[in-house]
Design a protein around this motif. Structure first.
Motif, PDB file in Angstrom:
ATOM      1  N   LEU A 423     109.911  41.136  11.948  1.00  0.00           N
ATOM      2  CA  LEU A 423     111.087  41.907  12.919  1.00  0.00           C
ATOM      3  C   LEU A 423     111.877  42.645  11.784  1.00  0.00           C
ATOM      4  O   LEU A 423     112.403  41.854  11.006  1.00  0.00           O
ATOM      5  N   LEU A 424     111.655  44.026  11.876  1.00  0.00           N
ATOM      6  CA  LEU A 424     112.584  44.780  10.523  1.00  0.00           C
ATOM      7  C   LEU A 424     113.398  45.664  11.165  1.00  0.00           C
ATOM      8  O   LEU A 424     113.399  45.872  12.412  1.00  0.00           O
ATOM      9  N   PRO A 425     114.637  46.032  10.297  1.00  0.00           N
ATOM     10  CA  PRO A 425     115.531  46.842  10.800  1.00  0.00           C
ATOM     11  C   PRO A 425     114.716  48.297  10.761  1.00  0.00           C
ATOM     12  O   PRO A 425     113.981  48.499  10.135  1.00  0.00           O
ATOM     13  N   GLU A 426     115.251  49.198  11.639  1.00  0.00           N
ATOM     14  CA  GLU A 426     114.685  50.405  11.564  1.00  0.00           C
ATOM     15  C   GLU A 426     114.976  51.178  10.414  1.00  0.00           C
ATOM     16  O   GLU A 426     116.120  50.912   9.878  1.00  0.00           O
ATOM     17  N   GLY A 427     114.100  51.864   9.702  1.00  0.00           N
ATOM     18  CA  GLY A 427     114.280  52.551   8.642  1.00  0.00           C
ATOM     19  C   GLY A 427     115.184  53.868   8.520  1.00  0.00           C
ATOM     20  O   GLY A 427     115.653  54.128   9.493  1.00  0.00           O
ATOM     21  N   VAL A 428     115.270  54.507   7.439  1.00  0.00           N
ATOM     22  CA  VAL A 428     115.989  55.610   7.307  1.00  0.00           C
ATOM     23  C   VAL A 428     117.448  55.729   7.589  1.00  0.00           C
ATOM     24  O   VAL A 428     118.338  55.727   6.625  1.00  0.00           O
ATOM     25  N   VAL A 429     117.788  55.448   9.100  1.00  0.00           N
ATOM     26  CA  VAL A 429     119.193  55.013   9.325  1.00  0.00           C
ATOM     27  C   VAL A 429     119.659  53.895   9.042  1.00  0.00           C
ATOM     28  O   VAL A 429     120.787  53.511   9.404  1.00  0.00           O
ATOM     29  N   ALA A 430     118.652  52.932   8.699  1.00  0.00           N
ATOM     30  CA  ALA A 430     118.998  51.785   8.190  1.00  0.00           C
ATOM     31  C   ALA A 430     120.135  50.888   9.033  1.00  0.00           C
ATOM     32  O   ALA A 430     121.326  50.515   8.618  1.00  0.00           O
ATOM     33  N   ASN A 431     119.580  50.688  10.223  1.00  0.00           N
ATOM     34  CA  ASN A 431     120.228  49.835  11.241  1.00  0.00           C
ATOM     35  C   ASN A 431     121.346  50.436  11.759  1.00  0.00           C
ATOM     36  O   ASN A 431     122.432  49.576  12.437  1.00  0.00           O
ATOM     37  N   SER A 432     121.739  51.635  11.487  1.00  0.00           N
ATOM     38  CA  SER A 432     122.832  52.208  12.085  1.00  0.00           C
ATOM     39  C   SER A 432     122.929  52.201  13.638  1.00  0.00           C
ATOM     40  O   SER A 432     124.030  51.975  13.971  1.00  0.00           O
ATOM     41  N   ASN A 433     121.841  52.014  14.318  1.00  0.00           N
ATOM     42  CA  ASN A 433     121.940  51.708  15.684  1.00  0.00           C
ATOM     43  C   ASN A 433     121.522  50.604  16.304  1.00  0.00           C
ATOM     44  O   ASN A 433     121.190  50.689  17.604  1.00  0.00           O
ATOM     45  N   GLY A 434     121.053  49.638  15.498  1.00  0.00           N
ATOM     46  CA  GLY A 434     120.635  48.252  15.871  1.00  0.00           C
ATOM     47  C   GLY A 434     119.197  48.360  16.417  1.00  0.00           C
ATOM     48  O   GLY A 434     118.671  47.257  16.952  1.00  0.00           O
ATOM     49  N   ALA A 435     118.557  49.520  16.257  1.00  0.00           N
ATOM     50  CA  ALA A 435     117.126  49.382  16.809  1.00  0.00           C
ATOM     51  C   ALA A 435     116.189  48.585  15.873  1.00  0.00           C
ATOM     52  O   ALA A 435     116.606  48.224  14.607  1.00  0.00           O
ATOM     53  N   MET A 436     115.070  48.159  16.287  1.00  0.00           N
ATOM     54  CA  MET A 436     114.382  47.177  15.541  1.00  0.00           C
ATOM     55  C   MET A 436     112.904  47.392  15.548  1.00  0.00           C
ATOM     56  O   MET A 436     112.385  48.231  16.285  1.00  0.00           O
ATOM     57  N   VAL A 437     112.143  47.139  14.836  1.00  0.00           N
ATOM     58  CA  VAL A 437     110.522  47.521  14.610  1.00  0.00           C
ATOM     59  C   VAL A 437     109.712  46.065  14.479  1.00  0.00           C
ATOM     60  O   VAL A 437     110.030  45.263  13.681  1.00  0.00           O
ATOM     61  N   VAL A 438     108.972  45.748  15.470  1.00  0.00           N
ATOM     62  CA  VAL A 438     108.194  44.624  15.605  1.00  0.00           C
ATOM     63  C   VAL A 438     106.757  45.028  15.003  1.00  0.00           C
ATOM     64  O   VAL A 438     106.077  45.935  15.444  1.00  0.00           O
TER      65      VAL A 438
END
Length: 460
Positions: A423-438
């Motif tokens: 489970l990864l933080p979203e790239g580029v915006v580096a977690n700015s909106n709390g999205a996740m990559v599975v």
């Protein structure tokens, strides 16, 4: 698609081969005196040298930079690393086995860490989506030509490859030996390296602390728990075969913060304890994966394992600030196939929560003693999915070496161990909106079904 189609999106990445030319390999040594002489050794705890930690964790950083020559970039990284290796001198040693296959760090002449400078004629634009890991990036992380799988003995404990792209951007491919640090420890080391590169003088905050002896086994050892996470289970199911016999695909799914909140509300057990986002996500991914793989027989026993950071639970003694060794325990939830796929998502979430809450200081000590009594010598995959959470690591915060944050930080290829999900933080915006990559591995035949299940199209 389900109502969640905008909340859950599959992220596609190209099938790539990146031809690279290695320009030079060189060792980096601590630039000043260190607290070890040739012939000295350092103790590793059973949490550090357990079989699951005897690996290198490969990560890749991508940077879009103009104006810096690659020689300047490599020089900045090298000089800062030489400074940081003085307080973090164990990274400049090597591992060797002692009696009973236990590992220790030893120091000898001409050790140091390895840096590699390389270039490719491709530009970063050729790589497609730099938000999700791609196995095609493997040439950007250095491996020795004759290196065996899981080789950690007599290896440099940090290997850093800087690859220049034709557009002027570059990647930093890192391999750090897990025996020396866990994910939080690695962030501490990388933060010091980045801050030192940025300022040009040594920055360590907090000061690194070795202290592995606090996790020495008890005498006599006291193993209070069954430690199912390490148990050898004969895999009579079709699970392992379906993943190892046909090379599975690495699949990546972007999950919005709204979807995570909705999932948590659907998955929360009906009791006063509630659940975390991780509990809900791990339960949902595990159940969806097993359903998509159509695992048989239905009475087969499955395991979900996941690392739990035990730092906050240590009281006797509490951990010193700056400790960067392994302080994780493997939590393990168990279920038969039938109970997992036919039970409710709330039931599965309860199993995950119980496993997570069951990891205590007492459990950590029992783990250390279990390894002392019965040291596992190979990784066990029987009936198992392992989920590891990188969303809480300060990967992007510690990625600025003086030319801005990386546009992507994370793993690249899960397919060599296809029973692992990250489970990864979203790239580029580096977690700015709390999205996740599975990121998870699946045979092609199961991928569409998994995506449907992940989107909660089956909410039984």
């Amino acid at each position: 698609m389900a109502p969640f189609s905008s909340w859950v999106q599959e992220r596609h990445f190209p099938d790539l081969h990146i031809p690279i030319s290695v320009d030079r390999l060189f060792s980096v040594f601590p630039e000043g005196p260190i607290q070890a002489r040739d012939g000295d050794t350092l103790y590793l705890s059973n949490l550090d040298d357990i079989i699951g930690a005897r690996v290198f964790t490969p990560t890749i950083y991508f940077y879009i930079v103009g104006g810096n020559s690659i020689d300047t970039v490599v020089g900045t990284l090298r000089d800062a690393l030489a400074k940081v290796l003085v307080p973090y001198y164990p990274f400049s040693g090597r591992l060797r086995e002692t009696k009973n296959k236990k590992l220790e760090v030893f120091f000898g002449p001409n050790q140091g860490v390895l840096m590699v400078q390389a270039h490719t004629e491709l530009s970063l634009n050729h790589l497609g989506d730099l938000n999700v890991p791609n196995p095609g990036w493997s040439n950007l992380v250095y491996k020795f030509p004759d290196e065996g799988d899981y080789k950690v003995i007599d290896m440099p404990l940090v290997i850093a490859q800087v690859t220049r792209f034709s557009c002027g951007g570059f990647s930093l491919g890192l391999r750090i030996c897990h025996c020396i640090c866990d994910g939080l420890g690695a962030m501490q080391f990388l933060g010091a390296w980045a801050s030192t590169a940025k300022t040009g003088s040594l920055v360590v905050d907090p000061n690194p602390c070795w202290d592995r002896e606090i996790f020495a086994p008890r005498d006599p050892p006291i193993v209070k728990y069954p430690h199912v996470e390490f148990m050898k289970i004969e895999d009579i199911s079709n699970l392992t075969n379906s993943l190892w016999e046909v090379k599975p695909l690495q699949k990546c799914y972007w999950l919005s913060r709204e979807f995570q909140a909705h999932l948590k509300s659907v998955a929360r057990p009906m009791d006063s304890l509630g659940c975390t986002t991780f509990d809900a996500m791990a339960a949902h991914v595990w159940r969806s994966w097993v359903k998509a793989l159509n695992v048989k027989p239905v009475d087969f026993g499955l395991r979900l394992t996941f690392p739990v950071n035990v730092r906050p639970k240590l009281k006797t003694p509490p951990l010193k600030d700056g400790f960067y060794g392994n302080v994780v325990c493997v939590a393990c939830a168990t279920s038969t196939v039938s109970d997992l796929v036919n039970g409710s998502l709330q039931d599965v979430t309860r199993l995950v929560r119980e496993a997570r809450l069951g990891v205590s200081e007492d459990y950590l000590r029992s783990t250390i003693d279990h390894v002392a009594v019965d040291r596992p010598t190979k990784l066990e995959f029987g009936g198992k999915l392992t989920i590891t959470q990188w969303t809480r690591f300060s990967m992007y915060e510690t990625s600025d070496f003086g030319w801005g944050r990386a546009i992507y930080v994370g793993p690249l290829d899960l397919t060599p161990t296809p029973q692992v999900c990250v489970l990864l933080p979203e790239g580029v915006v580096a977690n700015s909106n709390g999205a996740m990559v599975v990121c998870i591995c699946l045979p092609e035949a199961a991928a569409h079904r998994f995506k449907q299940l992940l989107c909660l199209m089956d909410t039984s």
